[in-house]
Design a protein around this motif. Structure first.
Motif, PDB file in Angstrom:
ATOM      1  N   UNK A 198      19.950  18.206  26.050  1.00 36.96           N
ATOM      2  CA  UNK A 198      21.241  17.623  26.421  1.00 36.96           C
ATOM      3  C   UNK A 198      22.381  18.523  25.967  1.00 36.96           C
ATOM      4  N   UNK A 199      22.185  19.184  24.852  1.00 38.78           N
ATOM      5  CA  UNK A 199      23.224  20.059  24.314  1.00 38.78           C
ATOM      6  C   UNK A 199      23.229  21.454  24.904  1.00 38.78           C
ATOM      7  N   UNK A 200      22.255  21.756  25.776  1.00 32.19           N
ATOM      8  CA  UNK A 200      22.248  23.041  26.453  1.00 32.19           C
ATOM      9  C   UNK A 200      21.318  24.091  25.879  1.00 32.19           C
ATOM     10  N   UNK A 201      20.499  23.733  24.904  1.00 26.35           N
ATOM     11  CA  UNK A 201      19.542  24.698  24.370  1.00 26.35           C
ATOM     12  C   UNK A 201      18.404  24.875  25.360  1.00 26.35           C
ATOM     13  N   UNK A 202      18.083  26.141  25.661  1.00 25.69           N
ATOM     14  CA  UNK A 202      17.085  26.425  26.682  1.00 25.69           C
ATOM     15  C   UNK A 202      15.826  27.039  26.098  1.00 25.69           C
ATOM     16  N   UNK A 203      14.744  26.891  26.853  1.00 20.51           N
ATOM     17  CA  UNK A 203      13.459  27.475  26.497  1.00 20.51           C
ATOM     18  C   UNK A 203      12.780  27.908  27.788  1.00 20.51           C
ATOM     19  N   UNK A 204      12.237  29.134  27.785  1.00 21.05           N
ATOM     20  CA  UNK A 204      11.614  29.678  28.995  1.00 21.05           C
ATOM     21  C   UNK A 204      10.194  30.147  28.720  1.00 21.05           C
ATOM     22  N   UNK A 205       9.356  30.051  29.738  1.00 20.35           N
ATOM     23  CA  UNK A 205       8.039  30.671  29.673  1.00 20.35           C
ATOM     24  C   UNK A 205       8.221  32.191  29.715  1.00 20.35           C
ATOM     25  N   UNK A 206       7.363  32.898  29.002  1.00 17.20           N
ATOM     26  CA  UNK A 206       7.472  34.353  28.960  1.00 17.20           C
ATOM     27  C   UNK A 206       7.358  34.975  30.349  1.00 17.20           C
ATOM     28  N   UNK A 226       8.562  34.082  33.104  1.00 13.66           N
ATOM     29  CA  UNK A 226       9.707  33.933  34.003  1.00 13.66           C
ATOM     30  C   UNK A 226      11.050  34.199  33.336  1.00 13.66           C
ATOM     31  N   UNK A 227      11.081  34.385  32.022  1.00  8.55           N
ATOM     32  CA  UNK A 227      12.354  34.309  31.295  1.00  8.55           C
ATOM     33  C   UNK A 227      13.382  35.344  31.713  1.00  8.55           C
ATOM     34  N   UNK A 228      12.961  36.442  32.312  1.00  8.29           N
ATOM     35  CA  UNK A 228      13.929  37.444  32.767  1.00  8.29           C
ATOM     36  C   UNK A 228      14.360  37.216  34.210  1.00  8.29           C
ATOM     37  N   UNK A 229      13.807  36.193  34.844  1.00 12.15           N
ATOM     38  CA  UNK A 229      14.047  36.012  36.268  1.00 12.15           C
ATOM     39  C   UNK A 229      14.609  34.628  36.618  1.00 12.15           C
ATOM     40  N   UNK A 230      14.601  33.704  35.695  1.00 15.19           N
ATOM     41  CA  UNK A 230      15.075  32.359  36.010  1.00 15.19           C
ATOM     42  C   UNK A 230      16.133  31.912  35.013  1.00 15.19           C
ATOM     43  N   UNK A 231      16.974  31.000  35.483  1.00 12.68           N
ATOM     44  CA  UNK A 231      17.991  30.388  34.634  1.00 12.68           C
ATOM     45  C   UNK A 231      17.993  28.893  34.885  1.00 12.68           C
ATOM     46  N   UNK A 232      17.861  28.126  33.801  1.00 12.23           N
ATOM     47  CA  UNK A 232      17.926  26.677  33.897  1.00 12.23           C
ATOM     48  C   UNK A 232      19.296  26.215  33.430  1.00 12.23           C
ATOM     49  N   UNK A 233      19.834  25.215  34.113  1.00  8.91           N
ATOM     50  CA  UNK A 233      21.126  24.645  33.735  1.00  8.91           C
ATOM     51  C   UNK A 233      21.113  23.163  34.082  1.00  8.91           C
ATOM     52  N   UNK A 234      22.089  22.424  33.560  1.00 12.73           N
ATOM     53  CA  UNK A 234      22.153  20.999  33.864  1.00 12.73           C
ATOM     54  C   UNK A 234      23.592  20.528  33.874  1.00 12.73           C
ATOM     55  N   UNK A 235      23.803  19.454  34.624  1.00 10.78           N
ATOM     56  CA  UNK A 235      25.094  18.778  34.671  1.00 10.78           C
ATOM     57  C   UNK A 235      24.845  17.377  34.149  1.00 10.78           C
ATOM     58  N   UNK A 236      25.236  17.128  32.901  1.00 13.42           N
ATOM     59  CA  UNK A 236      24.972  15.830  32.287  1.00 13.42           C
ATOM     60  C   UNK A 236      25.728  14.701  32.973  1.00 13.42           C
ATOM     61  N   UNK A 237      26.852  14.999  33.591  1.00  5.02           N
ATOM     62  CA  UNK A 237      27.615  13.957  34.274  1.00  5.02           C
ATOM     63  C   UNK A 237      26.908  13.474  35.530  1.00  5.02           C
ATOM     64  N   UNK A 238      26.026  14.323  36.060  1.00  2.00           N
ATOM     65  CA  UNK A 238      25.286  13.982  37.278  1.00  2.00           C
ATOM     66  C   UNK A 238      23.806  13.767  37.017  1.00  2.00           C
TER      67      UNK A 238
END
Length: 124
Positions: free
Chosen positions: A53-61, A63-75
């Motif tokens: 919820x606070x925006x801390x991310x974790x990626x699989x090794x 994909x980590x150089x090729x993907x970006x995860x993000x979220x909109x908490x209001x939606x």
């Protein structure tokens, strides 16, 4: 009841990009973490990326150089931007919402939920 609806999958050529979206709906008070997992034919479901919820991310090794995860908490929506896609990225991609707090009448409930999945195919 909470529903997760994914969109954005499809067929893309190697080196291409896709953006997946997952919107959660229902009597949601808050969502702790949201993430993406994938399952290729004959393989187990695996983590792609998660975001708190606070925006801390974790990626699989893988994909980590090729993907970006993000979220909109209001939606109550999570996104997965995937670039430089490879054939081995072909899989059904599932959205997961973890620690979903919902209110029904005077009761609060916390649970995890999965989406139905969206197919991503990387092929020339």
């Amino acid at each position: 009841q909470v529903q997760l609806v994914e969109s954005g999958g499809g067929l893309v050529q190697p080196g291409g990009s896709l953006r997946l979206s997952c919107a959660a709906s229902g009597n949601i008070v808050s969502i702790n973490a949201m993430g993406w997992y994938r399952q290729a034919p004959g393989k187990e479901r695996e983590l792609v990326a998660t975001i708190t919820h606070g925006g801390k991310t974790n990626y699989a090794d893988s994909v980590k150089d090729r993907v970006t995860i993000s979220r909109d908490n209001t939606k109550n929506t999570v996104y997965l931007q995937m670039n430089n896609l490879k054939p081995e990225d072909t899989a059904v991609y599932y959205c997961k919402a973890t620690g979903v707090l919902t209110r029904a009448a005077s009761h609060l409930n916390i649970d995890d939920y999965w989406g139905q999945g969206t197919q991503v195919t990387v092929s020339s």
